[in-house]
Design a protein around this motif. Structure first.
Motif, PDB file in Angstrom:
ATOM      1  N   GLY A  35      67.569  52.659  -8.372  1.00  0.00           N
ATOM      2  CA  GLY A  35      68.672  52.447  -8.303  1.00  0.00           C
ATOM      3  C   GLY A  35      69.021  50.951  -8.320  1.00  0.00           C
ATOM      4  O   GLY A  35      67.735  50.260  -7.369  1.00  0.00           O
TER       5      GLY A  35
ATOM      6  N   ARG B 147      74.792  60.043 -16.235  1.00  0.00           N
ATOM      7  CA  ARG B 147      75.268  59.537 -15.130  1.00  0.00           C
ATOM      8  C   ARG B 147      76.993  59.772 -15.104  1.00  0.00           C
ATOM      9  O   ARG B 147      77.196  59.987 -15.950  1.00  0.00           O
ATOM     10  CB  ARG B 147      75.106  58.221 -16.333  1.00  0.00           C
ATOM     11  CG  ARG B 147      75.653  57.791 -17.347  1.00  0.00           C
ATOM     12  CD  ARG B 147      75.810  56.133 -18.192  1.00  0.00           C
ATOM     13  NE  ARG B 147      75.970  56.091 -19.386  1.00  0.00           N
ATOM     14  CZ  ARG B 147      75.604  55.666 -19.636  1.00  0.00           C
ATOM     15  NH1 ARG B 147      74.966  54.100 -19.130  1.00  0.00           N
ATOM     16  NH2 ARG B 147      76.391  54.505 -20.780  1.00  0.00           N
TER      17      ARG B 147
ATOM     18  N   ARG C 133      80.803  62.941 -16.007  1.00  0.00           N
ATOM     19  CA  ARG C 133      79.565  62.956 -15.690  1.00  0.00           C
ATOM     20  C   ARG C 133      79.032  62.426 -17.676  1.00  0.00           C
ATOM     21  O   ARG C 133      79.760  63.673 -18.189  1.00  0.00           O
ATOM     22  CB  ARG C 133      78.917  63.254 -15.033  1.00  0.00           C
ATOM     23  CG  ARG C 133      76.993  63.472 -14.720  1.00  0.00           C
ATOM     24  CD  ARG C 133      77.148  64.432 -14.217  1.00  0.00           C
ATOM     25  NE  ARG C 133      77.429  65.993 -13.771  1.00  0.00           N
ATOM     26  CZ  ARG C 133      78.073  67.002 -13.986  1.00  0.00           C
ATOM     27  NH1 ARG C 133      77.274  66.637 -12.303  1.00  0.00           N
ATOM     28  NH2 ARG C 133      77.961  68.313 -13.507  1.00  0.00           N
TER      29      ARG C 133
ATOM     30  N   THR D 269      76.766  50.114 -15.528  1.00  0.00           N
ATOM     31  CA  THR D 269      76.925  50.910 -14.151  1.00  0.00           C
ATOM     32  C   THR D 269      77.450  51.883 -14.418  1.00  0.00           C
ATOM     33  O   THR D 269      78.692  52.540 -14.744  1.00  0.00           O
ATOM     34  CB  THR D 269      77.809  49.842 -13.904  1.00  0.00           C
ATOM     35  OG1 THR D 269      77.386  47.991 -13.966  1.00  0.00           O
ATOM     36  CG2 THR D 269      78.263  49.506 -12.359  1.00  0.00           C
ATOM     37  N   ALA D 270      76.546  53.009 -13.446  1.00  0.00           N
ATOM     38  CA  ALA D 270      77.220  54.405 -12.858  1.00  0.00           C
ATOM     39  C   ALA D 270      76.448  54.537 -12.234  1.00  0.00           C
ATOM     40  O   ALA D 270      75.192  54.194 -12.310  1.00  0.00           O
ATOM     41  CB  ALA D 270      76.959  54.970 -14.331  1.00  0.00           C
ATOM     42  N   VAL D 271      76.678  56.019 -11.160  1.00  0.00           N
ATOM     43  CA  VAL D 271      75.635  56.320 -10.288  1.00  0.00           C
ATOM     44  C   VAL D 271      74.920  58.106 -11.209  1.00  0.00           C
ATOM     45  O   VAL D 271      75.255  58.262 -12.372  1.00  0.00           O
ATOM     46  CB  VAL D 271      76.506  57.523  -9.608  1.00  0.00           C
ATOM     47  CG1 VAL D 271      75.595  58.089  -8.406  1.00  0.00           C
ATOM     48  CG2 VAL D 271      77.105  56.401  -8.692  1.00  0.00           C
ATOM     49  N   TYR D 272      73.156  57.214 -11.372  1.00  0.00           N
ATOM     50  CA  TYR D 272      72.396  58.162 -12.358  1.00  0.00           C
ATOM     51  C   TYR D 272      71.792  59.138 -11.436  1.00  0.00           C
ATOM     52  O   TYR D 272      71.617  59.203 -10.214  1.00  0.00           O
ATOM     53  CB  TYR D 272      71.473  57.549 -12.947  1.00  0.00           C
ATOM     54  CG  TYR D 272      71.620  56.143 -13.242  1.00  0.00           C
ATOM     55  CD1 TYR D 272      72.673  55.534 -13.223  1.00  0.00           C
ATOM     56  CD2 TYR D 272      71.749  56.367 -15.357  1.00  0.00           C
ATOM     57  CE1 TYR D 272      73.030  54.932 -14.673  1.00  0.00           C
ATOM     58  CE2 TYR D 272      71.586  56.045 -15.737  1.00  0.00           C
ATOM     59  CZ  TYR D 272      72.708  54.476 -15.806  1.00  0.00           C
ATOM     60  OH  TYR D 272      73.723  53.468 -16.720  1.00  0.00           O
ATOM     61  N   TYR D 273      72.136  60.697 -11.989  1.00  0.00           N
ATOM     62  CA  TYR D 273      71.499  62.009 -11.284  1.00  0.00           C
ATOM     63  C   TYR D 273      70.851  62.060 -12.027  1.00  0.00           C
ATOM     64  O   TYR D 273      71.087  62.446 -13.115  1.00  0.00           O
ATOM     65  CB  TYR D 273      72.744  62.821 -11.345  1.00  0.00           C
ATOM     66  CG  TYR D 273      74.155  62.355 -10.417  1.00  0.00           C
ATOM     67  CD1 TYR D 273      74.923  61.572 -10.757  1.00  0.00           C
ATOM     68  CD2 TYR D 273      74.284  62.517  -9.618  1.00  0.00           C
ATOM     69  CE1 TYR D 273      76.605  61.525 -10.417  1.00  0.00           C
ATOM     70  CE2 TYR D 273      75.731  62.018  -8.409  1.00  0.00           C
ATOM     71  CZ  TYR D 273      76.448  61.821  -9.360  1.00  0.00           C
ATOM     72  OH  TYR D 273      77.186  61.148  -8.262  1.00  0.00           O
TER      73      TYR D 273
ATOM     74  N   GLY E 236      71.928  61.507  -6.811  1.00  0.00           N
ATOM     75  CA  GLY E 236      72.664  59.786  -7.245  1.00  0.00           C
ATOM     76  C   GLY E 236      72.011  58.772  -6.994  1.00  0.00           C
ATOM     77  O   GLY E 236      71.627  59.072  -5.439  1.00  0.00           O
ATOM     78  N   THR E 237      71.389  57.449  -7.572  1.00  0.00           N
ATOM     79  CA  THR E 237      71.108  56.717  -7.338  1.00  0.00           C
ATOM     80  C   THR E 237      71.877  55.791  -8.670  1.00  0.00           C
ATOM     81  O   THR E 237      72.391  55.979  -9.120  1.00  0.00           O
ATOM     82  CB  THR E 237      69.875  56.221  -7.669  1.00  0.00           C
ATOM     83  OG1 THR E 237      69.347  55.144  -6.813  1.00  0.00           O
ATOM     84  CG2 THR E 237      69.217  56.429  -8.998  1.00  0.00           C
ATOM     85  N   LEU E 238      72.608  54.574  -7.310  1.00  0.00           N
ATOM     86  CA  LEU E 238      73.617  53.630  -8.106  1.00  0.00           C
ATOM     87  C   LEU E 238      73.051  52.410  -8.783  1.00  0.00           C
ATOM     88  O   LEU E 238      72.099  52.239  -8.412  1.00  0.00           O
ATOM     89  CB  LEU E 238      74.168  52.716  -7.154  1.00  0.00           C
ATOM     90  CG  LEU E 238      75.588  51.866  -7.566  1.00  0.00           C
ATOM     91  CD1 LEU E 238      76.180  52.595  -8.631  1.00  0.00           C
ATOM     92  CD2 LEU E 238      76.265  51.456  -6.183  1.00  0.00           C
TER      93      LEU E 238
ATOM     94  N   THR F 209      74.045  49.332 -10.948  1.00  0.00           N
ATOM     95  CA  THR F 209      74.558  48.108 -11.259  1.00  0.00           C
ATOM     96  C   THR F 209      74.283  47.104 -12.346  1.00  0.00           C
ATOM     97  O   THR F 209      73.268  46.219 -11.459  1.00  0.00           O
ATOM     98  CB  THR F 209      75.534  47.794  -9.758  1.00  0.00           C
ATOM     99  OG1 THR F 209      76.084  48.371  -9.030  1.00  0.00           O
ATOM    100  CG2 THR F 209      76.270  46.631  -9.758  1.00  0.00           C
TER     101      THR F 209
END
Length: 125
Positions: free
Chosen positions: A9, A38, A45, A91-95, A118-120, A122
């Motif tokens: 991310g 995400r 989510r 844009t989100a936190v991806y899991y 998760g990884t952000l 942007t």
């Protein structure tokens, strides 16, 4: 116990690309359906894409079809999400998440039992 760790991310400009990785440890990944999800700020989510145990079958949300591609390398115990043509709405936190699957054709994103932290991502100019 299966453990999942996301990476890749970061900050990217609109129209750019990123490749996320999900590295698994603890158990062989080839018995698990893997999915990318995400969660954007203030939103629930949502599932982006899921891939079967062998990688032969994938499913994707309509919002990312043609832009995001999920793939896996079971020999490396890693699953990837290639994201192209990114927009600020991405844009989100991806899991990444996993569930044990008895069927090699299973790509259902429901019922995931293991989750990474998760990884952000942007997307901004």
């Amino acid at each position: 116990q299966l453990q999942l760790v996301e990476s890749g991310g970061g900050l990217v400009q609109p129209g750019g690309s990123l490749r996320l990785s999900c590295a698994a440890s603890g158990l062989p990944l080839d018995s698990y359906v893997i999915g990318w999800f995400r969660q954007a700020p203030g939103k629930e989510r949502e599932a982006m894409s899921c891939i079967s145990r062998t990688g032969g079958i994938t499913t994707s949300a309509d919002s990312v079809k043609g832009r995001f591609t999920i793939s896996r390398d079971n020999a490396k115990n890693t699953v990837y999400l290639q994201m192209n043509s990114l927009t600020p709405e991405d844009t989100a936190v991806y899991y990444c998440a996993a569930k044990w699957a008895s069927s090699r054709w299973d790509t259902n994103c429901n019922g995931m039992g293991y989750w990474g932290k998760g990884t952000l991502v942007t997307v901004s100019s």
